[in-house]
Design an enzyme around this catalytic site. Structure first.
Site, short mmCIF file in Angstrom:
data_model
loop_
_atom_site.label_atom_id
_atom_site.label_comp_id
_atom_site.label_asym_id
_atom_site.label_seq_id
_atom_site.Cartn_x
_atom_site.Cartn_y
_atom_site.Cartn_z
CE LYS A 91 24.63 52.30 19.43
NZ LYS A 91 23.85 51.29 19.82
CG ASN A 92 20.63 49.33 18.42
OD1 ASN A 92 21.90 49.80 18.52
ND2 ASN A 92 19.78 49.50 19.45
NE ARG A 128 25.65 43.31 25.46
CZ ARG A 128 25.56 42.47 26.35
NH1 ARG A 128 26.45 42.48 27.16
NH2 ARG A 128 24.66 41.42 26.42
CB CYS A 158 25.84 52.31 27.69
SG CYS A 158 26.03 53.50 26.41
NE ARG A 200 24.47 46.08 27.87
CZ ARG A 200 24.23 47.10 26.81
NH1 ARG A 200 24.99 48.15 27.01
NH2 ARG A 200 23.44 46.78 25.93
CB ILE A 246 27.84 37.66 26.50
CG1 ILE A 246 29.29 37.34 27.21
CG2 ILE A 246 28.02 39.03 26.11
CD1 ILE A 246 30.45 37.18 26.24
CG LEU A 284 21.05 34.35 27.48
CD1 LEU A 284 19.55 35.36 27.11
CD2 LEU A 284 20.36 32.89 27.66
CG ASP A 331 17.49 51.51 23.68
OD1 ASP A 331 18.63 51.63 23.27
OD2 ASP A 331 16.99 50.61 23.59
CB ILE A 382 15.47 45.83 29.66
CG1 ILE A 382 13.98 46.05 28.78
CG2 ILE A 382 16.46 44.94 28.71
CD1 ILE A 382 13.45 44.50 28.52
NE ARG A 419 28.92 53.66 22.43
CZ ARG A 419 29.19 52.50 23.28
NH1 ARG A 419 29.46 52.75 24.77
NH2 ARG A 419 28.93 51.32 22.85
#
Ligand code: UD1
Length: 427
Positions: free
Chosen positions: A18-19, A88, A112, A117, A119, A121, A302, A324, A394
């Protein structure tokens, strides 16, 4: 509905990561020619990406399990708010929109709820590459009238998402970009290899220093790497339930931290050939003491909830420190409903293993936490009902089928919807 307490035995094949596929689909917008992504899983986030691509004028169609795109036409400049909020990964579309259409109207991405979280950067990196970004409340008005140009970027933290945004931007930018402090997760490398297959020149793949020479990209056929988080989901479940599982398309290297932990817990794990893995477990695990998550190649964030689920019934203690995200262990309260003994203080989850869990009514609150509830339910005695399955969809095409192939009793059921009106409640 999960009826737990059975060993897991059999063979499963890992889907595309997925990632990997999510940033790759956004990057595909840069190509001037057909792109075919092989073995594209039917994940909810992939479906959202397809809607997003269609909204930007670059629709993707499914053919024989693959996704086919024909980029190169005019690019839309607005992502509808619900699509931004749905995941995301919507933020990955900002760089291609700026590179191709020079404008982007977006809102902040959803995803999630794992804690803050930001953004920043992504945005700061794009700004030094020539983008002008104006935030007005939740809305971001972005433009790159002169296009994006190569530069030197130092990331203060090796963010996976920011590295991917900047990699996509750099592949389309004029000149050379150097990214220092880049994330080294395998999925970042996979995005780089996709861009290289489209004609980009990138050096330093797999390291924290990426050097990219921007230019025109062409189409390609590409098969994303297998999903290492799905692999860890199966490993944790089989470790805790007991049994023997063969994972096809699960190379050991990116799974090494989890394999070492589960070996310490009492499992036997061996590699078969280059790509397959076997796990054997008698289901009587030992607690593994103190562990921390970290950026690759450390133990993945994860995988924290997945391992936690497996350790709930281990003999002895396990303490997981998350480095994280501030709210990775939202699933802990649900574990407690099954009789688990644990204490969660923000980023630290301490588990005192109990001999057994019992089935319960559970609610998934995020993707990996939801998968962790499935693992816990598989180890528990009796029946568990898990709601909030949309979160799990997801990242898992069909988690009931995944574990069903290994002999688990797990089914998806449609429950009747009780609306306020049908229940006779005034709101
Ligand atoms: C990606 C993965 C997610 C994984 C995570 C860490 C995808 C679609 N998701 O998420 O599954 O858990 O990597 O491996 O690939 N941060 C900032 N500013 C930024 C960006 C990030 O401060 O602009 C912080 C975040 O708040 C977080 C940390 O950096 O604390 C890590 O985030 P990041 O690596 O960017 O994760 P994602 O890309 O969101």
């Amino acid at each position: 509905m999960v009826c737990g307490g059975r060993p897991l035995i059999g063979e499963v094949e890992m889907p595309a990561a997925k990632n990997s596929i999510l940033p790759i689909l956004a990057a595909a917008m840069l190509a001037q020619g057909a792109v075919r992504i092989r073995r594209a899983p039917r994940l909810r986030d992939v479906e959202t990406s397809m809607q997003l691509l269609a909204a930007l004028g670059c629709p993707a169609v499914r053919i024989d399990g693959d996704l086919l795109l024909a980029p190169g036409g005019p690019v839309g400049d607005t992502v509808p708010r619900p699509l931004m909020a749905a995941m995301r990964s919507s933020i990955y579309y900002l760089a291609p929109m700026l590179a191709r259409g020079k404008r982007a109207h977006i809102t902040f991405p959803g995803g999630c709820r794992l804690g803050e979280r930001p953004i920043d950067l992504h945005l700061k990196g794009l700004a030094v590459m020539g983008a002008r970004i104006v935030a007005d409340g939740d809305h971001l008005d972005c433009a790159a009238p002169d296009g994006l140009h190569g530069t030197e970027i130092h990331l203060r933290f090796p963010s996976v998402g920011a590295t991917e945004t900047l990699l996509i931007a750099a592949a389309a930018a004029a000149g050379q970009t150097r990214i220092f402090g880049a994330a080294r997760e395998p999925e970042v490398g996979d995005l780089a290899h996709f861009l290289i297959a489209c004609g980009a020149r990138i050096e330093g793949v797999g390291t924290d220093r990426l050097q990219v020479w921007g230019g025109a990209l062409h189409g390609c056929e590409y098969t994303p790497i297998p999903d290492r988080i799905t692999a860890q989901t199966v490993l944790c479940a089989a470790a805790a339930c007991g049994g023997q599982v063969l994972l096809r398309r699960a190379p050991l290297a990116p799974l090494q931290p989890m394999a070492e932990i589960l070996t310490r817990a009492g499992c036997g794990i061996r590699q078969l050939g280059e790509n397959d893995l076997v796990l054997e477990s008698d289901g009587r695990l030992l607690g593994v003491g103190s562990l921390s998550t970290g950026v690759y190649p450390a133990f993945a964030t994860d995988a924290g909830p997945l391992l936690a689920a497996a350790m709930l019934t281990a003999r002895g203690d396990t303490a997981l420190r998350e480095t994280i995200f501030s709210n990775r262990f939202g699933c802990a309260a649900q574990f407690a409903r099954m009789g688990a003994e644990l204490d969660c203080d923000g980023r630290l989850l301490q588990i005192h293993g109990v001999p057994k869990l019992h089935g319960a009514a559970l609610t998934a609150q995020d993707l990996r936490g939801g998968a962790a509830l499935v693992i816990a339910a598989l180890t528990a005695e009796g029946e568990s009902r898990i709601t909030g399955v949309d979160y799990i969809r997801r990242g898992y095409e069909d988690i009931a089928r995944l574990f069903g192939q290994l002999g688990a009793k797990i089914t998806e059921v449609c429950l009747p919807v009780h609306t306020a009106a049908s229940a006779g409640v005034s709101v």
